[in-house]
Design a protein around this motif. Structure first.
Motif, PDB file in Angstrom:
ATOM      1  N   ASP A   1      -6.714   0.096   1.722  1.00 23.67           N
ATOM      2  CA  ASP A   1      -6.399   1.335   2.452  1.00 23.67           C
ATOM      3  C   ASP A   1      -6.786   1.207   3.927  1.00 23.67           C
ATOM      4  O   ASP A   1      -7.741   1.820   4.396  1.00 23.67           O
ATOM      5  CB  ASP A   1      -7.159   2.502   1.778  1.00 23.67           C
ATOM      6  CG  ASP A   1      -6.831   3.838   2.404  1.00 23.67           C
ATOM      7  OD1 ASP A   1      -5.921   3.883   3.262  1.00 23.67           O
ATOM      8  OD2 ASP A   1      -7.491   4.825   2.049  1.00 23.67           O
TER       9      ASP A   1
ATOM     10  N   ALA B   1       0.864  -1.188   0.000  1.00 26.51           N
ATOM     11  CA  ALA B   1       0.000   0.000   0.000  1.00 26.51           C
ATOM     12  C   ALA B   1       0.897   1.234   0.000  1.00 26.51           C
ATOM     13  O   ALA B   1       1.879   1.289   0.749  1.00 26.51           O
ATOM     14  CB  ALA B   1      -0.892   0.009   1.233  1.00 26.51           C
TER      15      ALA B   1
ATOM     16  N   TYR C   1      -4.382   7.891  -0.345  1.00 26.73           N
ATOM     17  CA  TYR C   1      -3.951   6.515  -0.650  1.00 26.73           C
ATOM     18  C   TYR C   1      -3.511   6.505  -2.109  1.00 26.73           C
ATOM     19  O   TYR C   1      -4.293   6.811  -3.007  1.00 26.73           O
ATOM     20  CB  TYR C   1      -5.131   5.568  -0.414  1.00 26.73           C
ATOM     21  CG  TYR C   1      -4.868   4.112  -0.720  1.00 26.73           C
ATOM     22  CD1 TYR C   1      -3.860   3.417  -0.075  1.00 26.73           C
ATOM     23  CD2 TYR C   1      -5.671   3.430  -1.640  1.00 26.73           C
ATOM     24  CE1 TYR C   1      -3.645   2.073  -0.341  1.00 26.73           C
ATOM     25  CE2 TYR C   1      -5.448   2.083  -1.905  1.00 26.73           C
ATOM     26  CZ  TYR C   1      -4.437   1.415  -1.257  1.00 26.73           C
ATOM     27  OH  TYR C   1      -4.223   0.085  -1.520  1.00 26.73           O
TER      28      TYR C   1
ATOM     29  N   GLY D   1      -2.031   0.359  -4.453  1.00 24.09           N
ATOM     30  CA  GLY D   1      -1.546  -0.880  -3.865  1.00 24.09           C
ATOM     31  C   GLY D   1      -2.617  -1.943  -3.917  1.00 24.09           C
ATOM     32  O   GLY D   1      -3.747  -1.690  -4.331  1.00 24.09           O
TER      33      GLY D   1
END
Ligand SMILES: [Ca+2]
Length: 429
Positions: free
Chosen positions: A303, A275, A296, A299
Protein backbone atom coordinates in the motif's frame (compact mmCIF):
# COMPACT_ATOMS: atom_id res chain seq x y z
CA UNK A 1 -24.61 101.48 -28.83
CA UNK A 2 -24.97 105.23 -28.39
CA UNK A 3 -28.09 105.49 -30.56
CA UNK A 4 -29.90 102.67 -28.72
CA UNK A 5 -29.21 104.34 -25.42
CA UNK A 6 -30.64 107.60 -26.73
CA UNK A 7 -33.78 105.77 -27.92
CA UNK A 8 -34.12 104.16 -24.52
CA UNK A 9 -33.82 107.52 -22.84
CA UNK A 10 -36.63 108.78 -25.09
CA UNK A 11 -38.84 105.93 -24.00
CA UNK A 12 -38.14 106.75 -20.36
CA UNK A 13 -39.15 110.37 -21.09
CA UNK A 14 -42.44 109.24 -22.68
CA UNK A 15 -43.32 107.31 -19.52
CA UNK A 16 -42.49 110.27 -17.35
CA UNK A 17 -44.89 112.47 -19.36
CA UNK A 18 -47.61 109.86 -19.09
CA UNK A 19 -47.21 109.63 -15.34
CA UNK A 20 -47.69 113.37 -15.00
CA UNK A 21 -51.12 113.19 -16.58
CA UNK A 22 -52.53 110.24 -14.60
CA UNK A 23 -53.34 109.95 -10.93
CA UNK A 24 -52.65 106.38 -9.97
CA UNK A 25 -54.58 104.67 -7.18
CA UNK A 26 -53.63 101.49 -5.45
CA UNK A 27 -55.73 98.52 -6.50
CA UNK A 28 -57.72 97.07 -3.56
CA UNK A 29 -57.02 93.61 -4.91
CA UNK A 30 -53.35 93.96 -5.82
CA UNK A 31 -52.22 96.40 -3.18
CA UNK A 32 -49.11 98.54 -3.49
CA UNK A 33 -47.28 95.95 -5.55
CA UNK A 34 -49.74 96.26 -8.43
CA UNK A 35 -47.92 95.84 -11.72
CA UNK A 36 -50.12 98.31 -13.56
CA UNK A 37 -48.90 100.71 -16.22
CA UNK A 38 -49.55 103.54 -13.78
CA UNK A 39 -47.37 101.90 -11.16
CA UNK A 40 -44.56 101.47 -13.65
CA UNK A 41 -44.95 105.10 -14.74
CA UNK A 42 -44.74 106.31 -11.13
CA UNK A 43 -41.58 104.23 -10.66
CA UNK A 44 -40.02 105.71 -13.77
CA UNK A 45 -41.05 109.24 -12.85
CA UNK A 46 -39.51 108.89 -9.42
CA UNK A 47 -36.13 107.85 -10.84
CA UNK A 48 -36.12 109.90 -14.08
CA UNK A 49 -33.73 112.56 -12.86
CA UNK A 50 -31.18 109.94 -11.76
CA UNK A 51 -31.59 108.09 -15.02
CA UNK A 52 -30.95 111.27 -16.97
CA UNK A 53 -27.76 111.90 -15.05
CA UNK A 54 -26.63 108.31 -15.69
CA UNK A 55 -27.45 108.61 -19.37
CA UNK A 56 -25.48 111.81 -19.70
CA UNK A 57 -22.49 110.12 -18.08
CA UNK A 58 -22.81 107.11 -20.35
CA UNK A 59 -23.09 109.32 -23.42
CA UNK A 60 -19.84 111.03 -22.50
CA UNK A 61 -18.11 107.71 -22.02
CA UNK A 62 -19.38 106.52 -25.39
CA UNK A 63 -18.16 109.61 -27.11
CA UNK A 64 -14.76 109.08 -25.53
CA UNK A 65 -14.66 105.42 -26.67
CA UNK A 66 -15.73 106.44 -30.17
CA UNK A 67 -12.90 108.96 -30.34
CA UNK A 68 -10.40 106.34 -29.16
CA UNK A 69 -11.65 103.84 -31.76
CA UNK A 70 -11.24 106.36 -34.53
CA UNK A 71 -7.69 107.01 -33.34
CA UNK A 72 -6.94 103.29 -33.34
CA UNK A 73 -8.27 102.87 -36.86
CA UNK A 74 -6.08 105.69 -38.04
CA UNK A 75 -3.09 104.07 -36.40
CA UNK A 76 -3.81 100.70 -38.07
CA UNK A 77 -4.04 102.36 -41.50
CA UNK A 78 -0.81 104.20 -40.81
CA UNK A 79 0.95 100.96 -39.81
CA UNK A 80 -0.23 99.16 -42.97
CA UNK A 81 1.09 101.99 -45.11
CA UNK A 82 4.37 101.91 -43.22
CA UNK A 83 4.79 98.16 -43.79
CA UNK A 84 4.14 98.51 -47.49
CA UNK A 85 6.63 101.35 -47.68
CA UNK A 86 9.22 99.33 -45.81
CA UNK A 87 8.64 96.34 -48.06
CA UNK A 88 9.02 98.48 -51.14
CA UNK A 89 12.19 100.12 -49.92
CA UNK A 90 13.89 97.02 -48.48
CA UNK A 91 16.62 95.46 -50.67
CA UNK A 92 16.78 91.61 -50.70
CA UNK A 93 19.25 90.37 -48.11
CA UNK A 94 22.03 88.20 -49.61
CA UNK A 95 21.94 85.60 -46.88
CA UNK A 96 18.18 85.54 -46.92
CA UNK A 97 18.30 84.91 -50.64
CA UNK A 98 20.82 82.09 -50.13
CA UNK A 99 18.68 80.54 -47.47
CA UNK A 100 15.72 80.83 -49.72
CA UNK A 101 17.58 79.09 -52.53
CA UNK A 102 18.70 76.34 -50.19
CA UNK A 103 15.16 75.87 -49.02
CA UNK A 104 14.05 75.56 -52.63
CA UNK A 105 16.74 72.95 -53.20
CA UNK A 106 15.63 71.01 -50.14
CA UNK A 107 12.04 71.06 -51.31
CA UNK A 108 13.14 69.92 -54.77
CA UNK A 109 15.22 67.05 -53.37
CA UNK A 110 12.40 66.06 -51.11
CA UNK A 111 10.07 65.80 -54.10
CA UNK A 112 12.66 63.68 -55.93
CA UNK A 113 12.98 61.33 -52.95
CA UNK A 114 9.22 60.95 -52.69
CA UNK A 115 9.04 60.11 -56.38
CA UNK A 116 11.82 57.52 -56.06
CA UNK A 117 10.16 56.00 -53.01
CA UNK A 118 6.97 55.68 -54.99
CA UNK A 119 8.85 53.84 -57.73
CA UNK A 120 10.56 51.54 -55.21
CA UNK A 121 7.20 50.78 -53.60
CA UNK A 122 5.72 49.97 -56.99
CA UNK A 123 8.62 47.59 -57.77
CA UNK A 124 8.22 45.87 -54.42
CA UNK A 125 4.50 45.73 -54.86
CA UNK A 126 4.88 44.05 -58.21
CA UNK A 127 7.40 41.59 -56.72
CA UNK A 128 4.98 40.80 -53.89
CA UNK A 129 2.15 40.29 -56.35
CA UNK A 130 4.31 37.94 -58.40
CA UNK A 131 5.33 36.00 -55.26
CA UNK A 132 1.70 35.76 -54.15
CA UNK A 133 0.69 34.51 -57.56
CA UNK A 134 3.35 31.79 -57.33
CA UNK A 135 2.11 30.83 -53.87
CA UNK A 136 -1.46 30.73 -55.12
CA UNK A 137 -0.40 28.41 -57.92
CA UNK A 138 1.42 26.16 -55.42
CA UNK A 139 -1.62 26.11 -53.16
CA UNK A 140 -3.88 25.19 -56.06
CA UNK A 141 -1.56 22.29 -56.92
CA UNK A 142 -1.57 21.16 -53.29
CA UNK A 143 -5.33 21.47 -53.10
CA UNK A 144 -5.74 19.25 -56.18
CA UNK A 145 -3.32 16.70 -54.68
CA UNK A 146 -5.25 16.73 -51.40
CA UNK A 147 -8.55 16.31 -53.21
CA UNK A 148 -7.16 13.31 -55.04
CA UNK A 149 -5.81 11.83 -51.80
CA UNK A 150 -9.06 12.41 -49.94
CA UNK A 151 -11.14 10.82 -52.64
CA UNK A 152 -9.23 7.56 -52.14
CA UNK A 153 -10.66 4.98 -49.73
CA UNK A 154 -9.65 5.55 -46.11
CA UNK A 155 -6.54 3.61 -45.16
CA UNK A 156 -6.56 4.38 -41.41
CA UNK A 157 -5.56 1.20 -39.68
CA UNK A 158 -6.77 2.19 -36.19
CA UNK A 159 -9.89 0.25 -35.39
CA UNK A 160 -12.46 1.94 -33.17
CA UNK A 161 -14.82 -0.61 -31.69
CA UNK A 162 -18.48 0.07 -32.44
CA UNK A 163 -19.93 -0.50 -28.97
CA UNK A 164 -20.35 2.55 -26.74
CA UNK A 165 -21.27 3.03 -23.11
CA UNK A 166 -20.71 5.03 -19.95
CA UNK A 167 -17.42 3.24 -19.25
CA UNK A 168 -15.59 0.07 -20.32
CA UNK A 169 -17.62 -2.15 -17.99
CA UNK A 170 -20.79 -0.83 -19.57
CA UNK A 171 -19.29 -1.60 -22.97
CA UNK A 172 -18.46 -5.15 -21.83
CA UNK A 173 -21.95 -5.54 -20.37
CA UNK A 174 -23.32 -4.73 -23.82
CA UNK A 175 -21.43 -7.65 -25.30
CA UNK A 176 -18.01 -6.30 -26.22
CA UNK A 177 -15.43 -9.04 -25.77
CA UNK A 178 -12.19 -7.66 -27.20
CA UNK A 179 -9.81 -5.13 -25.73
CA UNK A 180 -9.30 -2.00 -27.81
CA UNK A 181 -10.36 1.58 -28.34
CA UNK A 182 -13.98 2.44 -27.57
CA UNK A 183 -15.90 5.69 -27.36
CA UNK A 184 -17.50 6.18 -23.97
CA UNK A 185 -19.56 8.92 -22.34
CA UNK A 186 -19.71 8.95 -18.53
CA UNK A 187 -22.94 10.27 -16.97
CA UNK A 188 -21.71 13.83 -16.41
CA UNK A 189 -19.64 14.14 -19.59
CA UNK A 190 -20.81 16.60 -22.22
CA UNK A 191 -19.35 14.57 -25.05
CA UNK A 192 -17.98 11.11 -25.67
CA UNK A 193 -14.25 10.43 -25.83
CA UNK A 194 -12.05 7.46 -26.77
CA UNK A 195 -10.45 5.22 -24.16
CA UNK A 196 -8.55 1.98 -24.15
CA UNK A 197 -10.78 -0.76 -22.70
CA UNK A 198 -9.16 -3.85 -21.32
CA UNK A 199 -11.78 -6.56 -21.48
CA UNK A 200 -10.79 -9.90 -19.99
CA UNK A 201 -12.21 -13.40 -20.21
CA UNK A 202 -14.66 -12.63 -17.39
CA UNK A 203 -16.18 -9.77 -19.36
CA UNK A 204 -14.61 -7.39 -16.93
CA UNK A 205 -14.14 -4.03 -18.63
CA UNK A 206 -11.31 -2.01 -17.17
CA UNK A 207 -11.05 1.60 -18.32
CA UNK A 208 -7.34 2.35 -18.54
CA UNK A 209 -6.36 5.82 -17.30
CA UNK A 210 -2.57 5.57 -17.37
CA UNK A 211 -0.01 3.45 -19.18
CA UNK A 212 3.80 3.36 -19.03
CA UNK A 213 5.72 0.75 -20.94
CA UNK A 214 8.84 2.00 -22.73
CA UNK A 215 9.48 5.69 -21.96
CA UNK A 216 8.32 6.81 -25.40
CA UNK A 217 6.13 9.57 -23.96
CA UNK A 218 7.51 12.37 -21.78
CA UNK A 219 5.38 12.74 -18.63
CA UNK A 220 6.90 16.11 -17.75
CA UNK A 221 3.80 18.12 -18.64
CA UNK A 222 1.93 21.16 -17.35
CA UNK A 223 -1.48 21.50 -15.69
CA UNK A 224 -3.46 21.86 -18.92
CA UNK A 225 -1.79 18.83 -20.49
CA UNK A 226 -2.50 16.68 -17.43
CA UNK A 227 -6.05 18.02 -17.43
CA UNK A 228 -6.68 17.23 -21.09
CA UNK A 229 -4.54 14.10 -21.31
CA UNK A 230 -1.53 13.30 -23.49
CA UNK A 231 0.28 10.41 -25.15
CA UNK A 232 -1.35 7.92 -27.54
CA UNK A 233 -4.12 5.36 -27.37
CA UNK A 234 -3.57 2.26 -29.45
CA UNK A 235 -5.88 -0.67 -30.22
CA UNK A 236 -3.14 -3.15 -29.27
CA UNK A 237 -2.11 -1.49 -25.98
CA UNK A 238 1.34 -0.66 -27.34
CA UNK A 239 1.56 3.03 -26.40
CA UNK A 240 1.89 5.26 -23.36
CA UNK A 241 -0.62 7.87 -22.20
CA UNK A 242 -2.29 9.81 -19.41
CA UNK A 243 -6.04 9.83 -20.10
CA UNK A 244 -6.50 13.27 -18.52
CA UNK A 245 -7.65 14.46 -15.10
CA UNK A 246 -10.98 15.76 -16.36
CA UNK A 247 -11.90 12.42 -17.94
CA UNK A 248 -10.61 10.50 -14.92
CA UNK A 249 -12.78 12.70 -12.69
CA UNK A 250 -15.85 12.09 -14.86
CA UNK A 251 -15.22 8.34 -14.90
CA UNK A 252 -14.71 8.14 -11.13
CA UNK A 253 -17.98 9.90 -10.30
CA UNK A 254 -20.04 8.73 -13.27
CA UNK A 255 -21.61 5.71 -11.63
CA UNK A 256 -23.54 5.17 -8.41
CA UNK A 257 -21.42 2.04 -7.98
CA UNK A 258 -18.05 2.87 -6.35
CA UNK A 259 -15.02 2.41 -8.53
CA UNK A 260 -11.88 0.45 -7.82
CA UNK A 261 -8.51 1.71 -8.99
CA UNK A 262 -6.26 -1.16 -9.96
CA UNK A 263 -2.55 -0.47 -10.28
CA UNK A 264 -0.44 -3.02 -12.13
CA UNK A 265 3.35 -2.87 -12.06
CA UNK A 266 6.13 -4.67 -13.92
CA UNK A 267 9.79 -4.45 -12.92
CA UNK A 268 12.88 -4.89 -15.11
CA UNK A 269 13.14 -8.55 -14.16
CA UNK A 270 9.67 -9.20 -15.53
CA UNK A 271 7.98 -9.59 -12.15
CA UNK A 272 4.39 -8.35 -11.86
CA UNK A 273 2.57 -6.94 -8.84
CA UNK A 274 -0.69 -5.08 -8.33
CA UNK A 275 -2.55 -2.94 -5.80
CA UNK A 276 -6.30 -2.21 -5.61
CA UNK A 277 -7.93 0.85 -4.00
CA UNK A 278 -11.66 0.87 -3.29
CA UNK A 279 -13.95 3.86 -3.69
CA UNK A 280 -11.51 5.65 -5.93
CA UNK A 281 -12.54 9.21 -6.74
CA UNK A 282 -10.92 12.20 -8.36
CA UNK A 283 -12.54 15.56 -7.49
CA UNK A 284 -13.36 18.20 -10.11
CA UNK A 285 -10.85 20.81 -11.19
CA UNK A 286 -12.33 23.30 -8.69
CA UNK A 287 -10.83 21.02 -6.01
CA UNK A 288 -7.63 20.52 -8.02
CA UNK A 289 -8.52 16.95 -8.98
CA UNK A 290 -8.05 15.76 -5.42
CA UNK A 291 -7.48 12.00 -5.02
CA UNK A 292 -9.54 10.11 -2.46
CA UNK A 293 -10.13 6.42 -1.89
CA UNK A 294 -11.84 4.43 0.80
CA UNK A 295 -9.21 1.85 1.62
CA UNK A 296 -6.50 -0.42 0.25
CA UNK A 297 -8.50 -3.21 -1.28
CA UNK A 298 -5.67 -5.69 -1.68
CA UNK A 299 -2.79 -6.74 -3.89
CA UNK A 300 0.77 -7.93 -3.64
CA UNK A 301 2.58 -4.66 -4.38
CA UNK A 302 1.85 -3.16 -0.97
CA UNK A 303 0.00 0.00 0.00
CA UNK A 304 2.37 2.74 -1.19
CA UNK A 305 -0.48 5.24 -1.42
CA UNK A 306 -0.60 5.16 2.39
CA UNK A 307 2.90 6.63 2.69
CA UNK A 308 6.19 5.03 3.64
CA UNK A 309 8.60 5.28 6.54
CA UNK A 310 11.86 5.99 4.75
CA UNK A 311 13.73 6.33 8.04
CA UNK A 312 14.71 9.93 7.31
CA UNK A 313 12.17 11.46 9.68
CA UNK A 314 9.34 10.15 11.93
CA UNK A 315 6.85 12.11 9.82
CA UNK A 316 7.95 10.42 6.56
CA UNK A 317 4.93 8.14 6.31
CA UNK A 318 2.44 10.93 7.05
CA UNK A 319 3.99 13.30 4.55
CA UNK A 320 4.31 10.74 1.77
CA UNK A 321 0.74 9.43 1.85
CA UNK A 322 -1.45 10.28 -1.12
CA UNK A 323 -5.05 9.87 -0.02
CA UNK A 324 -6.70 13.29 0.04
CA UNK A 325 -3.95 15.05 -1.89
CA UNK A 326 -4.71 17.53 -4.66
CA UNK A 327 -3.05 17.16 -8.03
CA UNK A 328 0.10 19.21 -8.67
CA UNK A 329 2.09 20.07 -11.76
CA UNK A 330 5.22 22.17 -12.03
CA UNK A 331 3.05 25.17 -12.93
CA UNK A 332 0.36 24.50 -10.26
CA UNK A 333 1.76 23.66 -6.85
CA UNK A 334 -0.94 22.15 -4.62
CA UNK A 335 1.38 20.02 -2.50
CA UNK A 336 2.12 20.07 1.27
CA UNK A 337 5.74 21.05 0.79
CA UNK A 338 7.40 24.46 1.08
CA UNK A 339 9.00 23.80 -2.29
CA UNK A 340 7.40 22.44 -5.45
CA UNK A 341 7.37 18.61 -5.60
CA UNK A 342 6.09 18.44 -9.17
CA UNK A 343 8.79 20.81 -10.35
CA UNK A 344 11.53 18.89 -8.52
CA UNK A 345 10.32 15.50 -9.73
CA UNK A 346 9.25 16.58 -13.23
CA UNK A 347 5.78 15.06 -13.24
CA UNK A 348 2.12 15.66 -12.46
CA UNK A 349 0.87 13.71 -9.45
CA UNK A 350 -1.10 13.82 -6.20
CA UNK A 351 1.93 15.19 -4.36
CA UNK A 352 2.18 15.44 -0.59
CA UNK A 353 5.72 16.22 0.70
CA UNK A 354 6.34 14.56 -1.70
CA UNK A 355 5.55 10.86 -2.44
CA UNK A 356 5.86 7.14 -1.74
CA UNK A 357 4.14 6.27 -5.02
CA UNK A 358 5.04 8.15 -8.17
CA UNK A 359 3.82 6.48 -11.33
CA UNK A 360 4.13 9.52 -13.62
CA UNK A 361 7.85 9.84 -12.84
CA UNK A 362 10.82 9.96 -15.16
CA UNK A 363 11.47 6.80 -17.18
CA UNK A 364 14.81 5.20 -16.37
CA UNK A 365 16.00 2.42 -18.68
CA UNK A 366 17.14 -0.54 -16.60
CA UNK A 367 15.41 0.69 -13.44
CA UNK A 368 18.23 1.57 -11.07
CA UNK A 369 19.27 5.21 -10.88
CA UNK A 370 21.06 7.55 -8.47
CA UNK A 371 20.92 11.18 -7.34
CA UNK A 372 23.40 12.06 -10.07
CA UNK A 373 21.01 10.75 -12.74
CA UNK A 374 18.11 12.93 -11.59
CA UNK A 375 19.48 16.20 -12.91
CA UNK A 376 19.05 19.59 -11.28
CA UNK A 377 17.31 18.70 -8.01
CA UNK A 378 18.75 15.36 -6.92
CA UNK A 379 15.50 13.91 -5.57
CA UNK A 380 14.04 10.47 -6.33
CA UNK A 381 11.99 11.15 -9.44
CA UNK A 382 11.62 7.75 -11.13
CA UNK A 383 8.53 5.57 -11.53
CA UNK A 384 8.25 4.56 -7.91
CA UNK A 385 6.19 2.17 -5.76
CA UNK A 386 8.25 2.01 -2.57
CA UNK A 387 6.37 -0.81 -0.90
CA UNK A 388 7.74 -3.06 -3.65
CA UNK A 389 11.01 -1.52 -4.88
CA UNK A 390 12.88 1.31 -3.17
CA UNK A 391 12.78 4.89 -4.39
CA UNK A 392 15.99 4.52 -6.42
CA UNK A 393 14.41 1.84 -8.58
CA UNK A 394 12.23 3.01 -11.46
CA UNK A 395 9.64 0.50 -12.67
CA UNK A 396 9.49 -0.74 -16.26
CA UNK A 397 5.73 -0.78 -16.82
CA UNK A 398 2.68 0.58 -15.06
CA UNK A 399 -1.05 0.48 -15.69
CA UNK A 400 -3.73 2.41 -13.83
CA UNK A 401 -7.25 1.28 -14.63
CA UNK A 402 -10.67 1.52 -13.03
CA UNK A 403 -13.66 -0.75 -12.78
CA UNK A 404 -16.88 -0.82 -10.74
CA UNK A 405 -16.24 -2.49 -7.39
CA UNK A 406 -18.91 -5.11 -8.12
CA UNK A 407 -16.63 -6.59 -10.78
CA UNK A 408 -13.66 -7.17 -8.48
CA UNK A 409 -13.21 -10.17 -6.25
CA UNK A 410 -12.40 -9.11 -2.72
CA UNK A 411 -8.74 -9.75 -1.96
CA UNK A 412 -7.51 -9.88 -5.53
CA UNK A 413 -8.58 -11.95 -8.51
CA UNK A 414 -6.03 -10.62 -10.98
CA UNK A 415 -5.02 -14.09 -12.00
CA UNK A 416 -8.60 -15.28 -12.18
CA UNK A 417 -9.62 -16.97 -15.38
CA UNK A 418 -12.97 -18.07 -16.66
CA UNK A 419 -11.66 -21.60 -17.07
CA UNK A 420 -11.00 -21.93 -13.34
CA UNK A 421 -14.57 -22.75 -12.49
CA UNK A 422 -18.14 -21.74 -11.89
CA UNK A 423 -17.45 -20.21 -8.49
CA UNK A 424 -15.60 -17.24 -9.91
CA UNK A 425 -18.03 -16.95 -12.80
CA UNK A 426 -20.80 -16.50 -10.29
CA UNK A 427 -18.83 -13.73 -8.56
CA UNK A 428 -18.68 -11.64 -11.72
CA UNK A 429 -22.13 -10.57 -12.74
CA1 LIG B 1 4.48 23.61 -2.38
Amino acid sequence: MASSLVAHAGLVLLFSVASARHQCAESPLQGKYCPTTCGVADYMHRYTSNAHDSLDYLQKELDSIHNLTEGAQERVIYMKDSIQTVQKNTQPDVYFQKSSNMLDDVIRFERTIIEQEKQIFMHKHFDAVAANERRMADLKTLSIELQNTCSEPCKDSVVIQPTTGTDCQDVANKGATVSGIYYIKPAQATQQFPVYCEIDNFRRGFTVIQRRRDGSVDFHKDWIQYKEGFGYLSPDDSTEFWLGNEKIHLLSVGSSIPMVLRIELVDWEGNKRYADYAMFRVAPESDMYRLTYGYYFGGDAGDAFNGFDFGDDPSDKFFTSHNGMQFSTFDKDNDKYDGNCALQDGSGWWMNRCHAAHLNGKYYQGGRYTEKDTGEFGYDNGIIWVTWHNRWYSLKETTMKIIPVTRIVAGGGQEADISTGDLQCNLFF
